[in-house]
Design a protein around this motif. Structure first.
Motif, PDB file in Angstrom:
ATOM      1  N   LYS A 174     -10.770   2.091   1.078  1.00  0.00           N
ATOM      2  CA  LYS A 174      -9.696   2.773   1.788  1.00  0.00           C
ATOM      3  C   LYS A 174      -8.434   1.910   1.850  1.00  0.00           C
ATOM      4  N   THR A 210       3.995   8.111   4.877  1.00  0.00           N
ATOM      5  CA  THR A 210       3.157   8.446   6.034  1.00  0.00           C
ATOM      6  C   THR A 210       1.681   8.223   5.727  1.00  0.00           C
ATOM      7  N   SER A 211       1.325   8.274   4.462  1.00  0.00           N
ATOM      8  CA  SER A 211      -0.052   8.060   4.045  1.00  0.00           C
ATOM      9  C   SER A 211      -0.514   6.625   4.306  1.00  0.00           C
ATOM     10  N   ARG A 229       5.327  11.723   1.673  1.00  0.00           N
ATOM     11  CA  ARG A 229       3.868  11.738   1.477  1.00  0.00           C
ATOM     12  C   ARG A 229       3.306  10.317   1.409  1.00  0.00           C
ATOM     13  N   SER A 230       3.905   9.485   0.576  1.00  0.00           N
ATOM     14  CA  SER A 230       3.358   8.132   0.403  1.00  0.00           C
ATOM     15  C   SER A 230       3.593   7.271   1.641  1.00  0.00           C
ATOM     16  N   ALA A 250      -1.816   6.699   7.858  1.00  0.00           N
ATOM     17  CA  ALA A 250      -3.006   7.547   7.979  1.00  0.00           C
ATOM     18  C   ALA A 250      -4.217   6.906   7.313  1.00  0.00           C
ATOM     19  N   ASN A 251      -4.015   6.353   6.133  1.00  0.00           N
ATOM     20  CA  ASN A 251      -5.146   5.747   5.425  1.00  0.00           C
ATOM     21  C   ASN A 251      -5.567   4.412   6.035  1.00  0.00           C
ATOM     22  N   GLU A 258      -0.398   3.499  -1.830  1.00  0.00           N
ATOM     23  CA  GLU A 258       0.626   4.307  -1.171  1.00  0.00           C
ATOM     24  C   GLU A 258       1.828   3.464  -0.755  1.00  0.00           C
TER      25      GLU A 258
END
Length: 112
Positions: free
Chosen positions: A62, A41-42, A38-39, A45-46, A69
């Motif tokens: 952002k 790949t975030s 989660r962290s 994405a972020n 992350e």
């Protein structure tokens, strides 16, 4: 630079995906794998979302998420390393470098 960071953060996410596939299939291994996927790949994405920000303030906010992350990813990588499951030194170094890069970007943006 923006394009380079898009590529770099996506590469980091892909490396994290590959890494979690190698973690032990135990309760603790799965828990850390879930958190790390989660962290890790975030970050990518972020960062992509940040580049589409409508203002400097939105961009900085952002990027703050990206920093959080990447730092969280570094924590999970440290735990994997300390457990001795697999060598994650290159991924840990990349997470640390990404944190430093994005902190530097935020500082420069705030000093405009």
């Amino acid at each position: 630079m923006e394009r380079d960071l898009k590529i770099r953060t996506k590469r980091f996410a892909l490396d994290i995906i590959d890494l979690v596939e190698k973690l032990p299939n135990t309760i603790s291994g799965r828990a850390i794998a879930n958190q790390l996927i989660r962290s890790g790949t975030s970050v990518a994405a972020n960062y992509r979302a940040a580049t589409r920000g409508r203002s400097d303030k939105e961009f900085i906010a952002k990027i703050g998420v990206v920093i959080e992350e990447a730092d969280e990813s570094e924590l999970w990588l440290e735990m994997i390393q300390e457990k001795g499951w697999i060598d994650v030194s290159s991924e840990k170094q990349e997470a640390s470098e990404l944190v430093a890069i994005f902190v530097s970007i935020v500082k420069k943006m705030k000093n405009k």
